[in-house]
Design an enzyme around this catalytic site. Structure first.
Site, PDB file in Angstrom:
ATOM      1  N   ASP A 108       0.632   6.546  -6.332  1.00 44.77           N
ATOM      2  CA  ASP A 108       1.479   5.687  -5.503  1.00 44.77           C
ATOM      3  C   ASP A 108       2.960   6.057  -5.636  1.00 44.77           C
ATOM      4  OD1 ASP A 108       2.101   3.582  -3.813  1.00 44.77           O
ATOM      5  OD2 ASP A 108       0.930   2.110  -4.926  1.00 44.77           O
ATOM      6  N   ASP A 165      -0.348  -0.702   3.770  1.00 43.71           N
ATOM      7  CA  ASP A 165      -0.549  -1.935   3.009  1.00 43.71           C
ATOM      8  C   ASP A 165      -0.976  -3.064   3.936  1.00 43.71           C
ATOM      9  OD1 ASP A 165      -0.121  -1.059   0.469  1.00 43.71           O
ATOM     10  OD2 ASP A 165       1.964  -1.717   0.336  1.00 43.71           O
TER      11      ASP A 165
HETATM   12  C1  GLA Z   1       1.605  -0.342  -3.235  1.00 42.76           C
HETATM   13  C2  GLA Z   1       0.245   0.057  -2.717  1.00 42.76           C
HETATM   14  C3  GLA Z   1      -0.727  -1.067  -2.932  1.00 42.76           C
HETATM   15  C4  GLA Z   1      -0.792  -1.399  -4.401  1.00 42.76           C
HETATM   16  C5  GLA Z   1       0.597  -1.727  -4.913  1.00 42.76           C
HETATM   17  C6  GLA Z   1       0.602  -1.880  -6.423  1.00 42.76           C
HETATM   18  O1  GLA Z   1       2.186  -1.332  -2.466  1.00 42.76           O
HETATM   19  O2  GLA Z   1       0.301   0.430  -1.379  1.00 42.76           O
HETATM   20  O3  GLA Z   1      -2.007  -0.718  -2.450  1.00 42.76           O
HETATM   21  O4  GLA Z   1      -1.330  -0.304  -5.095  1.00 42.76           O
HETATM   22  O5  GLA Z   1       1.526  -0.728  -4.586  1.00 42.76           O
HETATM   23  O6  GLA Z   1       1.857  -2.141  -6.924  1.00 42.76           O
END
Ligand code: GLA
Length: 732
Positions: A481, A551
Site C-alpha cells: 500500500d 477504496d
Molecule cells: C488504504 C487501502 C485500504 C486499507 C487501508 C489500510 O486506504 O486502500 O484497502 O488497506 O489503506 O490503512
C-alpha cells in the site's frame, strides 16, 4: 527474424509494420525526423508522401538555412528540441555548461535488432523469444554539446502497438542537465480529434472524460510523485465519431509510476502533437561526461475498431508481456480481507472466527490488513516498524498464519513499506530516513511521511524487515500500500545540483526495492494499492500482477470505476470485493446480488465481517463463491468487451468471451428504476455467428448471430441498482 522494420535508403524512410499497423517516418532536411503516418497497415510505402513545403509567416527556418519553405515549427516530427524555431512542446531540453537550452538533434544512423532490450532499472514490455518483435534504434546528435539521443522503437509481430523510449548519452566533456526528457513524441496530421482522459480523486479513480480538441496545449499530469488517483497516466485520441466498437483511436500509455506528463498540443495548422514522459515539473537530471539516461517506456496503441479494439490490445499486452512471474497465467484466489470488517481493532481471537467462516464458505485466502505491526491501533504510528504487535498476536503471527493454513486457506499480509511514522522506532533511530527539506517542517498526510527511497541504506533496512516477516510467517500474498503522496522533496545525500533528480530517483529506488522483494519471493502473489487505485499503472503491473482498484467498494460507483479502468488494464489486474450495505464510502444500499455481479467482474473477494452475516447472506456468499470458481478463468483471462456505458446511460453492461468463443459471460446493470420501465436490449459482440449458445441457467438457446444482431431484452426491474448475469456456452 521477422521482417517488421524496413529502411528505404533512397528516400530515407523507416517503415515499421505488422499485419495490423504501419508506422512511418523519414529523415529530412537538417537531419530532422519527419513523422509521416501511424495507423492501419499499408502494404508498401512508396516514398511519395512528402511533407508539404510552404513559407509560413513567423515560423522560422533551420539554423543556417535560407530555405523559407521548411520550418521545424510546422514539420510533423518524432522528437523535437528547443531553440530551433519549433515553438511547440519540446521532447527534450538540454541545459548546457554555458546556460544555453538550445539543441538540434541531427540524424546519425540506425540499427535494427531482433527482440526487445530490457530497460535498466525500469519496467517495460518484454519478449520471451527474439522472434516476437524487432527493435529499431535511431541515433541523433547535437553537434555543439555532443549529446547523443537514441530513439528506440519496438514493434511486435502480432500486436497493434509501438513501444518507444529514448536513451540520452553525454559524449561531451562538460556535464549537462536534462531539464526535460520525454519518452516519445508524435505529430498527427490535421484531423478532428477528441481526447479521452482519466482524472479522478481518492475513492473516485479514473472518472473518464471526453472533450473535443481545440488549439492550445492540454497537459495531463501528476506532480504527486506517483501516478495518482487525480490523473491516470493514459490518454486516448480518437475521431469524434469513435465509439466502443467503431472508429479510430490512438492510446498513449506511460509505463511508469511517478510524476508524468502527457502533453497534447493542437498547433496553428491544427496538427496534434503528443509528448509523453517524466514530468518536467521540478525535474533536472545531471548527466556528467559519458553518463547515460534511459527514459521510461511509452506505448502507443492504434485501433480502427473503436475503444474495445484499443483496450483488447492493451489487455493482451499487459497480461502477456508486462505482468511477470508465476501468477501471470494463474487463476487468483478468492480473498476475504479484514479491513472493512475490523479496521485496526482486532486480535488473533477476533480474527479466527472470520477465518473459520471463510473456510466454510469456500473462500481461499485470508488477508490481514493494516494494524498487525508495531503498536498500530490507529493510523498515527508504527509505519517503518515491521515487526509483529505482541498485544494482538501474543503467540506470534506465525501461530495465526498456521491457523489460516491449517484451515486450507492462503495467508496474506498488508504492508506500507515506503512510509515512516514519527511515532516509530525507525524514526527514533534514523530521523534522517524521512524525506524532509533542511530547516523546514515536513507536511504530514494521514500523519505519515515518506522514506527517502533514493538512499540504498534506507531501502536495505526496509527490505530486510519486510523479507524477515515474509520468511518467518509463510506469507502467500502481500498487499503493498501507499497512503499519501510525496511532498518535501529533498534527499540529504544528494548535492544541490542533483536535488532535481529526487522524484525520479524515488521511483527508481522503489522499483529496485520491489524488484528485489518480488524476485526473492517468486511464490508470493503481490497486490498493489495506494489508498485504493492511486497507483494503477502499467509500470506497477510489471512487479505486481493485480491492484486494489478503489477504496470505493460501492457497487454503483464501482461500475464507473471498473468500466473506465478497463480502457487500459485487463480484468486480471483489477481486484474487486463485496462489502457491506449501506456502503461505508457512499452510504448507498445495494443488493447482495448487485454487489456480487460487480465484484465478480474482477479478481474477486470479500471485504466484510463474515461472522456478522445472516444465514441468507452466507448462503449467497456460498453461491457467489461457487459461481466465481466456475467463471474465474473466463473473467480473469478471457476477452473483455464493454457493451453499455454507465457514463452515458442508466445502464452498464460488459462481457467476457473465451478465446475459442465457446464460453460467454455477460453482466448487466441498471442504475435507477422507472415507473414506466423502458424495454432495453443487450446485444453481444465477439461471438461466433455460426455457433449456438445455451444459457446455462435457463437453458434457452440462441444463435451467435442472433445474440449479436437482435440481442435479448433486459429484465424490467422494479428496484434501483439492479443487475443480471448471463452465462452462455456453445453447444455445437
Ligand atoms: C488504504 C487501502 C485500504 C486499507 C487501508 C489500510 O486506504 O486502500 O484497502 O488497506 O489503506 O490503512
Amino acid at each position: 527474424m521477422p521482417n517488421l522494420i524496413n529502411f528505404d535508403e533512397q528516400n530515407k524512410v523507416f517503415h515499421l509494420h505488422n499485419d495490423k499497423i504501419s508506422y512511418i517516418f523519414s529523415v529530412v532536411e537538417g537531419g530532422l525526423l519527419n513523422h509521416l503516418y501511424y495507423g492501419k497497415r499499408i502494404n508498401e510505402y512508396h516514398g511519395e508522401m512528402n511533407y508539404p513545403r510552404i513559407d509560413r509567416g513567423f515560423s522560422g527556418n533551420l539554423p543556417g538555412s535560407l530555405d523559407r519553405t521548411f520550418s521545424p515549427d510546422t514539420l510533423m516530427q518524432e522528437y523535437s528540441t528547443s531553440g530551433i524555431c519549433d515553438y511547440r512542446t519540446p521532447a527534450v531540453i538540454v541545459r548546457q555548461e554555458n546556460g544555453s537550452r538550445a539543441s538540434r538533434l541531427e540524424y546519425q544512423g540506425y540499427r535494427i535488432e531482433a527482440g526487445k532490450p530490457k530497460l535498466k532499472g525500469l519496467p517495460a514490455t518484454y519478449v520471451e523469444s527474439d522472434d516476437e518483435a524487432e527493435t529499431l534504434y535511431v541515433t541523433l546528435k547535437d553537434q555543439v554539446s555532443d549529446v547523443e539521443v537514441t530513439l528506440l522503437y519496438t514493434i511486435y509481430h502480432d500486436r497493434a502497438v509501438i513501444a518507444r523510449s529514448a536513451q540520452v548519452k553525454n559524449n561531451g566533456d562538460a556535464a549537462v542537465y536534462l531539464d526535460k526528457v520525454a519518452s516519445m513524441q508524435i505529430d498527427l496530421p490535421n484531423q478532428p480529434l477528441d481526447v479521452v482522459s482519466f482524472p479522478g480523486a481518492h475513492a473516485n479513480e479514473r472518472d473518464m472524460e471526453r472533450a473535443h480538441l481545440n488549439r492550445g496545449v492540454r497537459k495531463y499530469e501528476s506532480r504527486r510523485g506517483t501516478t495518482s488517483h487525480q490523473m491516470n497516466n493514459f490518454v486516448a485520441l480518437c475521431s469524434p465519431n469513435t465509439d466502443e466498437m467503431n472508429g479510430e483511436v490512438y492510446g498513449f500509455d506511460l509505463v511508469y509510476s511517478g510524476n508524468f506528463a502527457i502533453e497534447v498540443e493542437r498547433d496553428q495548422i491544427q496538427q496534434t502533437r503528443v509528448t509523453c514522459g517524466i514530468n518536467d515539473y521540478n525535474f533536472a537530471w545531471k548527466l556528467a561526461s559519458n553518463e547515460e539516461f534511459q527514459t521510461p517506456e511509452s506505448l502507443i496503441v492504434y485501433s480502427d475498431k473503436g475503444f474495445n479494439g484499443m483496450s483488447q490490445t492493451f489487455h493482451h499486452l499487459i497480461q502477456e508481456r508486462v505482468v511477470r512471474g508465476k501468477y501471470r497465467d494463474q487463476e487468483r484466489p478468492i480473498v476475504v480481507n479484514n479491513w472493512e470488517a475490523t479496521f485496526m481493532n482486532f486480535t488473533e481471537e477476533k480474527l479466527t472466527p472470520i477465518v473459520d467462516e471463510a473456510q466454510k464458505l469456500g473462500i481461499e485466502m485470508f488477508v490481514l490488513d493494516d494494524g498487525w505491526f508495531g503498536h498500530r491501533d490507529d493510523d498515527n504510528s508504527s509505519l517503518g516498524d515491521w515487526y509483529v504487535d505482541q498485544k494482538k498476536f501474543p503467540r506470534g503471527l506465525k501461530h495465526f498464519a498456521d491457523y489460516v493454513h491449517d484451515k486450507g486457506l492462503k495467508f496474506g499480509l498488508w504492508f506500507e513499506p515506503e512510509m515512516i511514522s514519527i511515532d516509530s522506532d525507525l524514526y527514533r533511530e534514523h530521523p534522517d530516513y524521512m524525506m524532509a527539506v533542511p530547516g523546514r517542517k515536513p507536511s504530514p498526510s494521514r500523519n505519515q511521511y515518506l522514506l527517502d527511497l533514493t538512499r540504498k541504506d534506507v531501502r536495505d533496512n526496509i527490505i530486510g524487515q519486510v523479507e524477515k516477516i515474509l520468511r518467518e510467517n509463510d506469507v502467500d500474498y502481500v498487499k503493498w500500500d501507499m497512503n499519501r503522496h510525496l511532498s518535501d522533496i529533498y534527499s540529504v545525500k544528494l548535492p544541490a545540483d542533483q536535488e532535481g533528480e529526487v522524484y525520479h530517483r524515488y521511483v527508481l529506488g522503489l522499483y529496485e526495492m520491489v524488484d528485489q522483494i518480488t524476485s526473492d519471493f517468486p511464490e508470493i502473489l503481490f497486490e498493489g494499492c495506494s489508498g485504493g487505485g492511486g497507483r494503477f499503472d502499467t509500470g506497477w503491473a510489471y512487479y505486481m500482477p493485480q491492484s486494489w482498484t478503489s477504496d470505493n467498494t460501492d457497487a454503483v460507483a464501482r461500475q464507473r470505476i471498473q468500466y473506465a479502468t478497463s480502457y487500459v488494464y485487463p480484468t486480471s489486474t483489477m481486484t474487486a470485493h463485496v462489502s457491506v450495505s449501506p456502503n461505508q464510502q457512499t452510504g448507498r444500499q445495494t443488493s447482495f446480488e448487485t454487489r456480487g455481479n460487480c465484484a465478480m467482474s474482477g479478481v474477486f473477494g470479500y471485504e466484510l465481517d463474515l461472522t456478522q452475516m445472516s444465514d441468507d447472506e452466507k448462503a449467497m456468499v456460498t453461491k457467489q463463491v461457487a459461481e466465481y470458481k466456475e467463471i474465474r478463468h473466463l473473467v480473469q483471462f478471457g476477452d473483455f468487451y464493454r457493451l453499455k456505458s454507465p457514463y452515458t446511460s442508466n445502464e452498464c453492461a460488459w462481457m467476457f468471451v473465451s478465446p475459442d468463443k465457446k464460453d460467454v459471460l455477460v453482466k448487466q446493470f441498471q442504475t435507477m428504476a422507472d415507473a414506466q420501465a423502458l424495454s432495453t436490449i443487450t446485444k453481444l459482440v465477439g461471438l461466433d455467428p455460426q455457433k449456438h449458445y445455451q444459457n446455462v441457467e435457463t437453458k434457452e438457446i440462441f444463435g451467435g448471430d442472433e445474440l449479436m444482431n437482435a440481442g435479448f431484452f433486459d429484465p424490467l426491474y422494479h428496484h434501483d441498482y439492479a443487475s443480471s448475469s448471463y452465462h452462455f456456452k456453445a453447444i455445437d
